[in-house]
Write a protein that holds these residues in place. Sequence first.
Motif, PDB file in Angstrom:
ATOM      1  N   LEU A  35      24.388  54.236 -24.222  1.00 52.17           N
ATOM      2  CA  LEU A  35      24.432  53.506 -22.957  1.00 52.17           C
ATOM      3  C   LEU A  35      23.085  52.818 -22.706  1.00 52.17           C
ATOM      4  O   LEU A  35      22.053  53.486 -22.564  1.00 52.17           O
ATOM      5  CB  LEU A  35      24.759  54.460 -21.808  1.00 52.17           C
ATOM      6  N   HIS A  36      23.117  51.490 -22.642  1.00 53.43           N
ATOM      7  CA  HIS A  36      21.880  50.714 -22.506  1.00 53.43           C
ATOM      8  C   HIS A  36      21.462  50.555 -21.051  1.00 53.43           C
ATOM      9  O   HIS A  36      22.197  50.874 -20.116  1.00 53.43           O
ATOM     10  CB  HIS A  36      22.059  49.338 -23.152  1.00 53.43           C
ATOM     11  N   GLY A  37      20.245  50.021 -20.874  1.00 52.92           N
ATOM     12  CA  GLY A  37      19.707  49.756 -19.547  1.00 52.92           C
ATOM     13  C   GLY A  37      19.531  48.268 -19.314  1.00 52.92           C
ATOM     14  O   GLY A  37      20.324  47.457 -19.780  1.00 52.92           O
ATOM     15  N   PHE A  38      18.444  47.895 -18.602  1.00 51.07           N
ATOM     16  CA  PHE A  38      18.192  46.500 -18.243  1.00 51.07           C
ATOM     17  C   PHE A  38      16.795  46.105 -18.725  1.00 51.07           C
ATOM     18  O   PHE A  38      15.855  46.892 -18.602  1.00 51.07           O
ATOM     19  CB  PHE A  38      18.270  46.335 -16.722  1.00 51.07           C
ATOM     20  N   PRO A  39      16.630  44.885 -19.219  1.00 52.88           N
ATOM     21  CA  PRO A  39      17.649  43.872 -19.530  1.00 52.88           C
ATOM     22  C   PRO A  39      18.087  44.030 -20.983  1.00 52.88           C
ATOM     23  O   PRO A  39      17.397  43.586 -21.900  1.00 52.88           O
ATOM     24  CB  PRO A  39      16.899  42.560 -19.298  1.00 52.88           C
ATOM     25  N   THR A 175      13.581  31.789 -21.790  1.00 51.44           N
ATOM     26  CA  THR A 175      14.201  33.106 -21.867  1.00 51.44           C
ATOM     27  C   THR A 175      13.632  33.953 -22.992  1.00 51.44           C
ATOM     28  O   THR A 175      13.418  35.166 -22.828  1.00 51.44           O
ATOM     29  CB  THR A 175      15.725  32.983 -22.032  1.00 51.44           C
ATOM     30  N   SER A 176      13.360  33.367 -24.128  1.00 46.09           N
ATOM     31  CA  SER A 176      12.793  34.136 -25.235  1.00 46.09           C
ATOM     32  C   SER A 176      11.411  34.673 -24.878  1.00 46.09           C
ATOM     33  O   SER A 176      11.068  35.821 -25.219  1.00 46.09           O
ATOM     34  CB  SER A 176      12.728  33.293 -26.508  1.00 46.09           C
ATOM     35  N   SER A 177      10.615  33.880 -24.173  1.00 50.10           N
ATOM     36  CA  SER A 177       9.289  34.334 -23.752  1.00 50.10           C
ATOM     37  C   SER A 177       9.393  35.427 -22.711  1.00 50.10           C
ATOM     38  O   SER A 177       8.616  36.399 -22.718  1.00 50.10           O
ATOM     39  CB  SER A 177       8.475  33.163 -23.195  1.00 50.10           C
ATOM     40  N   LEU A 178      10.356  35.294 -21.800  1.00 49.56           N
ATOM     41  CA  LEU A 178      10.581  36.320 -20.791  1.00 49.56           C
ATOM     42  C   LEU A 178      11.000  37.631 -21.435  1.00 49.56           C
ATOM     43  O   LEU A 178      10.496  38.710 -21.079  1.00 49.56           O
ATOM     44  CB  LEU A 178      11.658  35.848 -19.807  1.00 49.56           C
ATOM     45  N   MET A 179      11.903  37.563 -22.416  1.00 53.24           N
ATOM     46  CA  MET A 179      12.354  38.778 -23.083  1.00 53.24           C
ATOM     47  C   MET A 179      11.230  39.428 -23.878  1.00 53.24           C
ATOM     48  O   MET A 179      11.126  40.655 -23.931  1.00 53.24           O
ATOM     49  CB  MET A 179      13.537  38.474 -23.990  1.00 53.24           C
ATOM     50  N   SER A 211      11.669  37.408 -34.858  1.00 50.23           N
ATOM     51  CA  SER A 211      11.993  36.179 -34.132  1.00 50.23           C
ATOM     52  C   SER A 211      13.507  36.024 -33.985  1.00 50.23           C
ATOM     53  O   SER A 211      13.993  35.492 -32.978  1.00 50.23           O
ATOM     54  CB  SER A 211      11.393  34.971 -34.854  1.00 50.23           C
ATOM     55  N   ALA A 212      14.275  36.503 -34.978  1.00 53.59           N
ATOM     56  CA  ALA A 212      15.737  36.453 -34.882  1.00 53.59           C
ATOM     57  C   ALA A 212      16.242  37.387 -33.787  1.00 53.59           C
ATOM     58  O   ALA A 212      17.169  37.055 -33.039  1.00 53.59           O
ATOM     59  CB  ALA A 212      16.363  36.826 -36.225  1.00 53.59           C
ATOM     60  N   ASP A 213      15.631  38.591 -33.679  1.00 54.78           N
ATOM     61  CA  ASP A 213      15.991  39.511 -32.588  1.00 54.78           C
ATOM     62  C   ASP A 213      15.768  38.838 -31.240  1.00 54.78           C
ATOM     63  O   ASP A 213      16.632  38.848 -30.355  1.00 54.78           O
ATOM     64  CB  ASP A 213      15.122  40.777 -32.636  1.00 54.78           C
ATOM     65  N   LEU A 214      14.587  38.260 -31.105  1.00 56.87           N
ATOM     66  CA  LEU A 214      14.211  37.655 -29.829  1.00 56.87           C
ATOM     67  C   LEU A 214      15.142  36.500 -29.481  1.00 56.87           C
ATOM     68  O   LEU A 214      15.548  36.335 -28.314  1.00 56.87           O
ATOM     69  CB  LEU A 214      12.762  37.177 -29.907  1.00 56.87           C
ATOM     70  N   GLN A 215      15.519  35.709 -30.466  1.00 55.75           N
ATOM     71  CA  GLN A 215      16.418  34.584 -30.214  1.00 55.75           C
ATOM     72  C   GLN A 215      17.807  35.067 -29.820  1.00 55.75           C
ATOM     73  O   GLN A 215      18.479  34.449 -28.977  1.00 55.75           O
ATOM     74  CB  GLN A 215      16.511  33.690 -31.446  1.00 55.75           C
ATOM     75  N   PHE A 216      18.250  36.170 -30.421  1.00 55.24           N
ATOM     76  CA  PHE A 216      19.555  36.736 -30.067  1.00 55.24           C
ATOM     77  C   PHE A 216      19.560  37.205 -28.622  1.00 55.24           C
ATOM     78  O   PHE A 216      20.520  36.971 -27.875  1.00 55.24           O
ATOM     79  CB  PHE A 216      19.893  37.882 -31.021  1.00 55.24           C
ATOM     80  N   TYR A 217      18.477  37.872 -28.190  1.00 54.69           N
ATOM     81  CA  TYR A 217      18.344  38.253 -26.778  1.00 54.69           C
ATOM     82  C   TYR A 217      18.402  37.005 -25.892  1.00 54.69           C
ATOM     83  O   TYR A 217      19.125  36.969 -24.882  1.00 54.69           O
ATOM     84  CB  TYR A 217      17.005  38.962 -26.545  1.00 54.69           C
ATOM     85  N   ALA A 218      17.630  36.002 -26.255  1.00 51.00           N
ATOM     86  CA  ALA A 218      17.558  34.795 -25.434  1.00 51.00           C
ATOM     87  C   ALA A 218      18.908  34.094 -25.352  1.00 51.00           C
ATOM     88  O   ALA A 218      19.350  33.700 -24.263  1.00 51.00           O
ATOM     89  CB  ALA A 218      16.500  33.848 -25.996  1.00 51.00           C
TER      90      ALA A 218
END
Length: 326
Positions: A35-39, A175-179, A211-218
């Motif tokens: 069970l995940h949290g935010f964000p 969004t990527s920078s925020l994440m 960078s791929a992880d971060l882009q997927f989040y974004a």
Amino acid sequence: MEFPTKGMEHKYIVTELGNRVHCVVAGAGPPVLLLHGFPEFWYSFRYQIPALAAAGFRVIVPDTRGAGESEIVEASDKYMWNDIIGDIVAVLKGLNVTEKVLVVGHDWGASFAGHLSRIRPDLVRAVVYLGFVPSTWRVHLTLWEDTRAAFGDEVYIHVFQEPGRAEALFAKEKTSSLMLAFLTRWSDDPQLGIPKASSDKEEALPDWLTSADLQFYADTFDKTGFTPGLNVYRNFKRSIELNAPFIDKLLEHPSLLIKATRDLGYQNVSRFQSSLDPEEILAANKPLSPNLQKVVVVDANHFLHQEKHEEVNKAIIEFFISCPPS
């Protein structure tokens, strides 16, 4: 863009109320619910899914409503704890899970794990809490007052309460920078304010975040927005009021706490988790979590299951293997 999802299946469960819940399933064996949290959404457990599946578990990772690929429920008051738990129970039913589950909860996912254990103890075999033990909901009764007293008016959880305010602040950032700020620097902020992108355009990524992880989040949050997750925070007080009969119910399942030493929020706000000494934590939680067996402390930030995934995975797997059968 392709991501490392070998052996993972994407399932979509429609609840009795008609909303669609997305989950990722992998492996075979005793069921483990993450069970995940935010964000966050299912991808935040990308390090745990293959490790648990390889260890002989059936891993189930739902996106909470409005997160990831789960359906966004427009009504802002439909993000209470019971709504989330209802979706989780529907996922277990839809996947034909008939035995008690082993649960891992991070951030508010830890609260959901504790809540599930209180209202549906018939479904839970054991729990790993990442960050804190929700030993009592009474902490949440004064959570906003406690955080404001500790960190001031700009503390994130207070800012989150005003509809649209956090969303407007997030919209000012890429969004990527925020994440990246959320995942790597947020819990190191002494004031725990809204995360802000670094002014360093060449900011190096940690070895656990590509960078791929971060882009997927974004890409995911560009699609869903942050409002569904923020609505969970905005319904905490109503959730507590609704569940007052359960407020002091024991968490009787075997449980494990894994804390992160650099997670300032959990060190300074929660009156029950401020110590980093395992024996003190066990003693403080014994009245309502009598079967909290041990505590693992790691040198990590709030997202410890990503930053220190090898250590966290080892602790989770060893604990689950040690748990008595359901």
